[in-house]
Design a protein around this motif. Structure first.
Motif, short mmCIF file in Angstrom:
data_model
loop_
_atom_site.label_atom_id
_atom_site.label_comp_id
_atom_site.label_asym_id
_atom_site.label_seq_id
_atom_site.Cartn_x
_atom_site.Cartn_y
_atom_site.Cartn_z
N GLY A 292 0.81 -1.21 0.00
CA GLY A 292 0.00 0.00 0.00
C GLY A 292 0.85 1.26 0.00
N LEU A 293 1.94 1.24 0.77
CA LEU A 293 2.85 2.38 0.80
C LEU A 293 3.45 2.63 -0.57
N ALA A 294 3.86 1.57 -1.25
CA ALA A 294 4.46 1.72 -2.58
C ALA A 294 3.47 2.34 -3.55
N ILE A 295 2.23 1.87 -3.51
CA ILE A 295 1.21 2.39 -4.42
C ILE A 295 0.96 3.87 -4.17
N ARG A 296 0.85 4.25 -2.90
CA ARG A 296 0.59 5.66 -2.58
C ARG A 296 1.76 6.55 -2.97
N LEU A 297 3.00 6.07 -2.76
CA LEU A 297 4.16 6.85 -3.19
C LEU A 297 4.16 7.01 -4.70
N GLY A 298 3.82 5.94 -5.41
CA GLY A 298 3.75 6.02 -6.86
C GLY A 298 2.68 6.99 -7.32
N ASN A 299 1.55 7.03 -6.60
CA ASN A 299 0.47 7.96 -6.94
C ASN A 299 0.93 9.41 -6.85
N MET A 300 1.85 9.67 -5.92
CA MET A 300 2.34 11.04 -5.75
C MET A 300 3.37 11.42 -6.80
N GLY A 301 3.93 10.41 -7.49
CA GLY A 301 4.88 10.68 -8.56
C GLY A 301 6.20 11.23 -8.08
N ALA A 302 6.58 10.95 -6.84
CA ALA A 302 7.84 11.44 -6.30
C ALA A 302 8.44 10.37 -5.39
N GLN A 303 9.66 10.62 -4.92
CA GLN A 303 10.35 9.72 -3.99
C GLN A 303 10.42 8.30 -4.55
N ARG A 304 10.97 8.21 -5.74
CA ARG A 304 11.07 6.93 -6.42
C ARG A 304 11.86 5.91 -5.60
N ALA A 305 12.87 6.37 -4.87
CA ALA A 305 13.69 5.44 -4.10
C ALA A 305 12.84 4.75 -3.02
N ARG A 306 12.01 5.51 -2.33
CA ARG A 306 11.16 4.91 -1.30
C ARG A 306 10.11 4.00 -1.92
N GLU A 307 9.59 4.39 -3.07
CA GLU A 307 8.59 3.55 -3.75
C GLU A 307 9.19 2.19 -4.09
N VAL A 308 10.38 2.19 -4.66
CA VAL A 308 11.04 0.93 -5.03
C VAL A 308 11.32 0.08 -3.80
N ALA A 309 11.80 0.73 -2.73
CA ALA A 309 12.09 -0.02 -1.51
C ALA A 309 10.83 -0.67 -0.95
N ALA A 310 9.70 0.03 -1.01
CA ALA A 310 8.45 -0.51 -0.50
C ALA A 310 7.98 -1.69 -1.35
N TYR A 311 8.07 -1.56 -2.66
CA TYR A 311 7.70 -2.68 -3.53
C TYR A 311 8.59 -3.90 -3.25
N ARG A 312 9.87 -3.64 -3.00
CA ARG A 312 10.79 -4.75 -2.74
C ARG A 312 10.43 -5.46 -1.43
N TYR A 313 10.14 -4.69 -0.39
CA TYR A 313 9.77 -5.31 0.89
C TYR A 313 8.50 -6.15 0.74
N ALA A 314 7.52 -5.62 0.00
CA ALA A 314 6.29 -6.38 -0.22
C ALA A 314 6.59 -7.67 -0.96
N PHE A 315 7.47 -7.59 -1.94
CA PHE A 315 7.85 -8.77 -2.72
C PHE A 315 8.56 -9.79 -1.84
N GLU A 316 9.46 -9.31 -1.00
CA GLU A 316 10.23 -10.22 -0.15
C GLU A 316 9.37 -10.86 0.94
N ASN A 317 8.29 -10.20 1.32
CA ASN A 317 7.40 -10.73 2.36
C ASN A 317 6.09 -11.26 1.77
N ARG A 318 6.10 -11.59 0.49
CA ARG A 318 4.86 -11.99 -0.17
C ARG A 318 4.30 -13.31 0.35
#
Length: 769
Positions: free
Chosen positions: A338-364
């Motif tokens: 959810g954090l990754a999606i919201r960061l992506g919606n804002m169109g900024a802070q790409r580094a945090r967005e990627v990190a959030a997607y990675r954590y979700a992937f690793e804990n899938r």
């Protein structure tokens, strides 16, 4: 059986015990396999265990009795040649037969036949229960089987009622997560419920009580409402839910579960939802195929409370709540996603967005099968850009459920990125059909896709339909449709109307200002475009958004290079911005390395371009650079053009033709052919660049690449010149006319180019009569 009985007679009591325990373990494994594959009732495995426990003393007693009946084997048998043994004169004294009755009762035949009969009875009871369940007979019959509820019926979940409102919200969200996995019902999405509340004149964010849910269900034609309450019982909780009909309020079924304390809340909800799904009519196998809820979400109630509060929140507030939930449970995969999606919606802070997607992937592994696939697809789509892998995940979700709306939409996005926009459009239209009361993403993506396909009337039909349904004017979308179609005058007028109503210095003002800058520059009004960019830069400075400031400066630099072909002012402004906002102050993924490489290479500063490219390779891990491949290829292409390596440049630009921006590499390729003197290829590419419809041509979030909107005027001009040089006077006249019309009100310094085009157009017209 005779051989088996004889074999048992030969075994000691301890051997029989070992054989029985091994056989019991095998029997339980068989029951478990059958249970998983065929979906037996929950009481079957414990019933089988009870039968085996009952059988244990019977088997031991039989072994004891039968061992006592063995002949005395202690005497040594007579051997040939031994002297005869004298027999006693007295007759043997008879021993009372105290074991006779036991010997008749505790026989191996009786034990084996009794065990077989017990398990046969279990089979009969199980078959009878399943038959009654399927036929809708008696208490075992499901709601679907009894005809009280249609399969896959729409159901609305009301907010659970409790003294602790946060607990109620968290429990409601947990129940929603689990019920959303059901194949027997279709849970209406909260966004759709909010839309109905708004049409009812209510606050779309208000709590949905049982009464309100029933009214919403009647309006939407939902078959039932699930409501419930949570009551305290000492330190524990009692959860009760019921499914009722919307109009009559008839109770179709009710379930109850208890939790000893707060740590047992989520398992209790999981058990409650499983029993509810079973009663509705979902197959037992399907229910057991889902992981338990405490693995689906989080075992921490407070984290779940925070997660549940993200509904109907704006992006910034939702991000803060997700972060708090993650701080409590770092493995909360749904919160990371959810954090990754919201960061992506804002169109900024790409580094945090990627990190959030990675954590979700690793804990899938903590997600349901559906969410596990979504997490994987998002990671492939947004982090590694392995679009083929993302498509596989979305296709698997649609195979499981053809009406999975998230999969429909996201598969459409993935297909659009590889140019399969016709199929993407069909997926978006299906999404609209399933959720007609939800503008984004269905209507939005269908509108954009039709623009990309050049179906401008179809794009406006989508907006017209949305306007009637939602009552929104969608002025920005209509404006961008006009811009993509080529009517920049109307697009600019519509955007100015929006601009006049937006608070100066707000985020919305920067967004619209960037659009206006692109359109003004496309019409040759660079002074006006610079004013819009300056206003956006000022607002972003006040808002403390350095990455967005650099984005605006990049846009200004591209305008200078694409329209004026002037390097001095562009580079001075860019260098000044980088001095004020050093790249080192930003996260590596938030630094516009590749945009800067392209700009410096186009401006002829190869040392700076190569230095930034080397810094990118050092600062950004290789696995994340894979996702930047199109931009990397365009950067390499610009460097190759500047070095005169035109074959390498054209190869790099052609390889960059992937991803959602289908125009981003086209201008670079046209420029490379132009510099190489290949006029026919350059002409074809410049014309293609100028005329290919692209929904985001004037959007602010593609400014990191070549100036797609502002570059249209110079592209018209260059097509006309190249056609003129190659003798295609008809095309030359057409594009001279387009250029003159577009730049009719261009800045005074650009008017000599307009006048030259007008003069040559008039000459061609005279020559051709």
């Amino acid at each position: 059986m005779k051989n088996l009985i004889n074999e048992l007679h030969r075994r000691s009591l301890w051997q029989v015990l070992g054989i029985y325990l091994a056989g019991a373990w095998i029997a339980l494994q068989v029951v478990d396999v059958v249970n998983q594959n065929f979906g037996l009732p929950d009481w079957v495995p414990p019933f089988a265990l009870i039968l085996l426990v009952i059988g244990l003393p019977i088997v031991l007693a039989t072994a004891f009795v039968q061992e006592g009946m063995k002949p005395d084997s202690a005497a040594t048998p007579a051997q040939p040649g031994d002297p005869p043994v004298a027999q006693p004169d007295t007759a043997p004294v008879p021993t009372p037969d105290t074991n006779g009755t036991h010997h008749k009762l505790f026989t191996w035949r009786n034990a084996l036949m009794g065990g077989a009969a017990a398990f046969a009875l279990l089979g009969v009871l199980t078959a009878g229960y399943l038959a009654m369940r399927t036929a809708g007979i008696g208490p075992a019959g499901t709601l679907v089987a009894k005809g009280l509820l249609e399969e896959s019926a729409a159901v609305i979940l009301a907010d659970l009622d409790a003294e602790d409102e946060q607990l109620a919200d968290a429990a409601t969200e947990a129940l929603r997560v689990d019920l959303s996995q059901s194949t027997a019902i279709r849970l209406v999405e909260p966004a759709a419920v909010s839309d109905v509340l708004e049409m009812m004149g209510r606050d779309p964010g208000e709590r949905v009580t049982a009464g309100v849910a029933r009214e919403v269900a009647e309006r939407e034609g939902a078959a039932a409402v699930i409501s419930g309450e949570i009551n305290r019982a000492g330190v524990g909780y009692v959860f009760s839910v019921q499914m009722i009909t919307p109009a009559e309020g008839e109770v179709l079924t009710s379930q109850r579960e208890t939790a000893a304390d707060s740590t047992e809340v989520i398992p209790a909800i999981d058990q409650l939802s499983s029993r509810l799904r079973e009663r509705i009519g979902e197959s037992l196998k399907s229910i057991r195929a889902k992981p338990p809820l405490d693995r689906v979400t989080t075992s921490n109630l407070e984290a779940l409370r925070l997660y549940s509060q993200t509904q109907n929140q704006d992006n910034r507030r939702a991000i803060a709540l997700y972060e708090q939930a993650i701080a409590i449970d770092s493995g909360f995969a749904m919160a990371w996603r959810g954090l990754a999606i919201r960061l992506g919606n804002m169109g900024a802070q790409r580094a945090r967005e990627v990190a959030a997607y990675r954590y979700a992937f690793e804990n899938r592994d903590r997600l349901t099968e559906r969410e596990r696939r979504l997490a994987a697809a998002s990671y492939y789509n947004q982090v590694t850009f392995e679009i083929d892998k993302a498509i596989v995940e979305y296709e698997a979700l649609l195979e499981r459920d053809p009406d999975d709306e998230t999969a429909l939409n996201n598969l459409g996005v993935a297909l659009g990125r590889i140019g399969r926009e016709e199929r993407a459009e069909a997926l978006y239209l299906r999404k609209i059909e399933l959720s007609p009361d939800e503008f984004a993403p269905g209507y939005w993506n269908a509108y954009q896709t039709r623009l990309n396909l050049g179906n401008f009337d179809g794009a406006r039909e989508i907006l017209d339909s949305a306007r009637v349904r939602f009552g929104n004017d969608y002025a920005w979308q209509y404006a961008m449709a006009s811009a993509v179609e080529g009517d920049l005058q109307k697009a600019e007028a519509d955007l100015l109307a929006i601009w006049s109503e937006i608070e100066p210095g707000s985020g919305g003002a920067t967004f619209i200002g960037e659009d206006l800058a692109a359109i003004a520059a496309a019409r040759g009004r660079l002074i006006e475009a610079a004013a819009y960019v300056d206003a956006s830069i000022s607002a972003n400075k006040d808002l403390g958004r350095p990455a967005e400031v650099l984005e605006d400066v990049v846009q200004a630099a591209w305008i200078e290079l694409a329209v004026r072909d002037a390097t001095g002012p562009a580079m001075e402004r860019l260098d000044g911005a980088l001095d004020l906002y050093p790249l080192s102050d930003l996260e590596p993924l938030d630094r516009p390395y590749l945009a800067l490489v392209q700009i410096y290479a186009r401006a002829g500063d190869l040392d700076r371009a190569r230095s930034l490219l080397a810094e990118l390779e050092t600062e950004v891990p290789e696995e994340l650079r894979k996702g930047l491949t199109p931009e990397l290829l365009r950067a390499e292409g610009e460097i190759a053009v500047a070095q005169g390596r035109y074959d390498d440049a054209t190869r790099d630009f052609r390889r960059s033709f992937r991803g959602e921006c289908k125009l981003c590499g086209m201008a670079g390729l046209a420029h490379a052919y132009d510099r190489a003197g290949e006029r026919d290829s350059a002409l074809a590419l410049w014309e293609r660049f100028a005329t290919t419809p692209f929904a985001d041509r004037y959007a602010p979030y593609v400014v990191y690449t070549y100036a797609l909107g502002p570059g249209v005027g110079p592209a018209y001009e260059r097509v006309a010149q190249l056609a003129d040089e190659t003798g295609d006077l008809e095309k030359a006249a057409e594009y001279y006319a387009r250029f003159v019309e577009l730049w009719a009100n261009a800045d005074e310094e650009l008017q000599p180019r307009v006048q030259a085009a007008q003069a040559r157009l008039e000459e061609i017209v005279r020559e051709r009569g």
